[in-house]
Design a protein around this motif. Structure first.
Motif, PDB file in Angstrom:
ATOM      1  N   LEU B   4       1.029  -6.255   1.420  1.00  0.00           N
ATOM      2  CA  LEU B   4       1.803  -7.640   1.480  1.00  0.00           C
ATOM      3  C   LEU B   4       2.807  -7.783   0.712  1.00  0.00           C
ATOM      4  CD1 LEU B   4      -1.179 -10.280   2.095  1.00  0.00           C
ATOM      5  CD2 LEU B   4       0.665  -9.507   3.653  1.00  0.00           C
ATOM      6  N   ARG B 117      -7.418 -14.196  -0.201  1.00  0.00           N
ATOM      7  CA  ARG B 117      -6.961 -13.676  -1.387  1.00  0.00           C
ATOM      8  C   ARG B 117      -6.304 -12.290  -1.325  1.00  0.00           C
ATOM      9  NH1 ARG B 117     -12.343 -13.016  -3.336  1.00  0.00           N
ATOM     10  NH2 ARG B 117     -12.420 -15.245  -3.546  1.00  0.00           N
ATOM     11  N   VAL B 118      -5.282 -12.515  -1.740  1.00  0.00           N
ATOM     12  CA  VAL B 118      -4.317 -11.232  -1.659  1.00  0.00           C
ATOM     13  C   VAL B 118      -4.313 -10.153  -2.788  1.00  0.00           C
ATOM     14  CG1 VAL B 118      -2.926 -12.171  -0.042  1.00  0.00           C
ATOM     15  CG2 VAL B 118      -2.281 -12.212  -2.623  1.00  0.00           C
ATOM     16  N   GLY B 119      -4.998 -10.309  -3.941  1.00  0.00           N
ATOM     17  CA  GLY B 119      -5.030  -9.438  -4.943  1.00  0.00           C
ATOM     18  C   GLY B 119      -5.790 -10.293  -6.111  1.00  0.00           C
ATOM     19  N   PHE B 120      -6.331  -9.271  -6.948  1.00  0.00           N
ATOM     20  CA  PHE B 120      -7.067  -9.714  -8.445  1.00  0.00           C
ATOM     21  C   PHE B 120      -6.971  -8.442  -9.274  1.00  0.00           C
ATOM     22  CE2 PHE B 120     -10.991  -7.401  -7.023  1.00  0.00           C
ATOM     23  CZ  PHE B 120     -10.887  -7.412  -5.701  1.00  0.00           C
ATOM     24  N   ARG B 121      -7.535  -8.825 -10.477  1.00  0.00           N
ATOM     25  CA  ARG B 121      -7.790  -7.702 -11.558  1.00  0.00           C
ATOM     26  C   ARG B 121      -8.888  -7.216 -11.324  1.00  0.00           C
ATOM     27  NH1 ARG B 121      -4.216  -7.454 -15.803  1.00  0.00           N
ATOM     28  NH2 ARG B 121      -2.715  -7.724 -14.343  1.00  0.00           N
ATOM     29  N   ASN B 122      -8.906  -5.503 -11.529  1.00  0.00           N
ATOM     30  CA  ASN B 122     -10.238  -5.147 -11.536  1.00  0.00           C
ATOM     31  C   ASN B 122     -10.703  -4.991 -12.677  1.00  0.00           C
ATOM     32  OD1 ASN B 122     -12.436  -3.314 -10.654  1.00  0.00           O
ATOM     33  ND2 ASN B 122     -11.188  -1.497 -10.212  1.00  0.00           N
TER      34      ASN B 122
END
Lengths: 162, 197
Positions: B4, B117-122
Motif C-alpha cells: 500500500l 490495519r496496514v502495518g505494525f512493528r514486529n
C-alpha cells in the motif's frame, strides 16, 4: 482480535520476506522489511488473476557456486589449511552443491495472486504438490466468492419507525 | 512486492506474465496454460469480478427512519458500534458488522479493526534478533534485558491487536535474554573480582 487465517506460503528475498495468508474474505500479505510489517489485503472479490509457474533458481545456484569457489580458493591458498579444507570444507561444499543442483532440477514453484492494485507471490522450493494444492484452493475460493448473487436475495430495506 | 505504501501502483490491466510482468494482449481463456515471450510457461486462472458499485440510497418515506448524516435518505441499518441510523451510502460492512463512517475511522485509527490495519512493528522479531546478538560474549548484559523488554512488548501487542507473529521466537528470546543477562553479569562480576584480587 485478528481474523483466523491460514498460512498459504511465503517468499524470502534479500530485501525482506513475505508471508501470504488466506482469511474468510481476503488474501492477506504480510511484507516484513526489517522489523516493520506492512499488511496488504487482496479481497477475494477483487482477485483478477491467479497463476502458477515453475522456474529453476539459477540466480541462487550461481551465487552459491561463486561464493563457495571464492572461499575454497582463499582458504586453500595457505598450505596449512589444506587439512581443514579436505576434511571439513569440501564435504560441506559438496553437500551444499548437491542441494543446489536438486533445487535447480526440481525448480521453485510460484503461485501469484493479482488483485486490482496489488499482487502477492508465494514460492515453494521443491514442493510442487503443495503449490498445486494452494493454487487449486485459491481458484476454488475465488470462484465461490465471485459467483453471481442469487436473484432472490433482496437489497437493503428501509428501517420502519413505529 | 507491491504494498500500500508503494507509489504509483498501477491498476491491473489484463493477463500478465507472473515472471516478466509483460501483459498478454491476445484474449485468453479463463483457464489454461500460456507461453510468454520470456519463455516462461505458466498456468493461469482469470476472473471477472463485478465492478465496484454502491447501492443507491433510497429516499426517506413516511414511517421510515432517516439517516443520521443524510436527512433525505432512508436508514437501512443502525451502526453496530454507536447505534446511529445509516443509509446504504454510509454503511460500511467490516468483519461481519455494519458500522458508520465515523466509527470506522475511529476504530481503524485505534488499530482495533484487524482488516484495516496496514502495518505494525514486529516486536517479537526484534526480541529474537536482540537475543541472538546477545549470545556474543559480554553483550548479554545489555542486550539480554532489551530482548526481554521487546518480548514483553510483543506480548502486549498480541493481547491488544491479536497479532501473534513470531510468538515462539519471542518466548525463546525471553528465556535466552534472561539467561544472557545473568550469565554476562556473573562473568563481569567474576572478572572484576579477579582483577581486584
Amino acid at each position: 482480535m485478528a481474523d483466523r487465517r491460514t498460512l498459504l506460503g511465503r517468499e524470502f528475498r534479500l530485501a525482506g520476506r513475505t508471508y501470504v495468508f488466506l482469511t474468510a474474505d481476503a488474501v492477506e500479505v504480510d511484507d516484513i522489511d526489517g522489523f516493520d510489517v506492512v499488511r496488504t489485503r487482496v479481497l477475494l472479490d477483487d482477485v483478477m488473476q491467479l497463476s502458477l509457474h515453475k522456474r529453476p533458481p539459477w540466480g541462487l545456484f550461481w551465487t552459491v557456486l561463486l561464493v563457495m569457489t571464492f572461499i575454497l580458493l582463499v582458504v586453500g591458498l595457505f598450505p596449512a589449511n589444506r587439512g581443514f579444507v579436505l576434511r571439513f570444507l569440501l564435504p560441506v561444499f559438496a553437500l551444499s552443491l548437491a542441494a543446489n543442483v536438486m533445487r535447480v532440477v526440481f525448480g521453485v514453484h510460484y503461485v501469484t495472486v493479482f488483485g486490482r492494485r496489488s499482487k502477492a507471490r508465494m514460492a515453494f522450493y521443491m514442493r510442487g504438490r503443495k503449490a498445486r494444492a494452494v493454487f487449486d484452493l485459491l481458484v476454488e475460493r475465488v470462484t465461490q466468492r465471485q459467483a453471481p448473487p442469487s436473484e432472490s436475495s433482496a437489497g437493503d430495506q428501509p428501517l420502519a419507525v413505529s | 512486492m507491491e504494498t500500500l505504501t508503494s507509489p504509483r501502483r498501477a491498476a491491473y490491466a489484463g493477463p500478465t506474465c507472473p515472471q516478466c510482468g509483460t501483459r498478454y494482449r491476445e484474449p485468453l481463456p479463463d483457464r489454461g496454460r500460456v507461453l510468454c515471450s520470456c519463455e516462461q510457461r505458466y498456468e493461469v486462472a482469470l476472473f471477472h469480478p463485478r465492478p465496484m458499485t454502491s447501492a443507491p440510497a433510497q429516499a426517506v418515506a413516511p414511517g421510515s427512519a432517516p439517516c443520521a448524516r443524510h436527512a433525505h435518505n432512508a436508514a437501512v441499518a443502525s451502526c453496530e458500534h454507536c447505534g446511529a441510523f445509516m443509509c446504504s451510502l454510509c454503511r460500511i460492512d467490516v468483519e461481519g458488522a455494519g458500522v458508520c463512517a465515523a466509527c470506522f475511522e475511529r476504530l481503524s485509527a485505534s488499530g482495533t479493526l484487524a482488516s484495516a490495519r496496514v502495518g505494525f512493528r514486529n516486536y517479537n522479531g526484534i526480541a529474537w534478533m536482540l537475543a541472538v546478538v546477545g549470545l556474543v560474549p559480554f553483550f548479554g548484559v545489555l542486550l539480554g534485558p532489551l530482548a526481554v523488554l521487546a518480548a514483553l512488548k510483543g506480548r502486549q501487542q498480541e493481547r491488544k491487536l491479536g497479532e501473534s507473529m513470531g510468538r515462539r521466537r519471542a518466548l525463546v528470546a525471553l528465556v535466552l535474554g534472561t539467561l544472557e543477562f545473568f550469565g554476562a553479569a556473573v562473568t563481569w562480576f567474576a572478572l572484576v573480582s579477579g582483577a581486584m584480587s
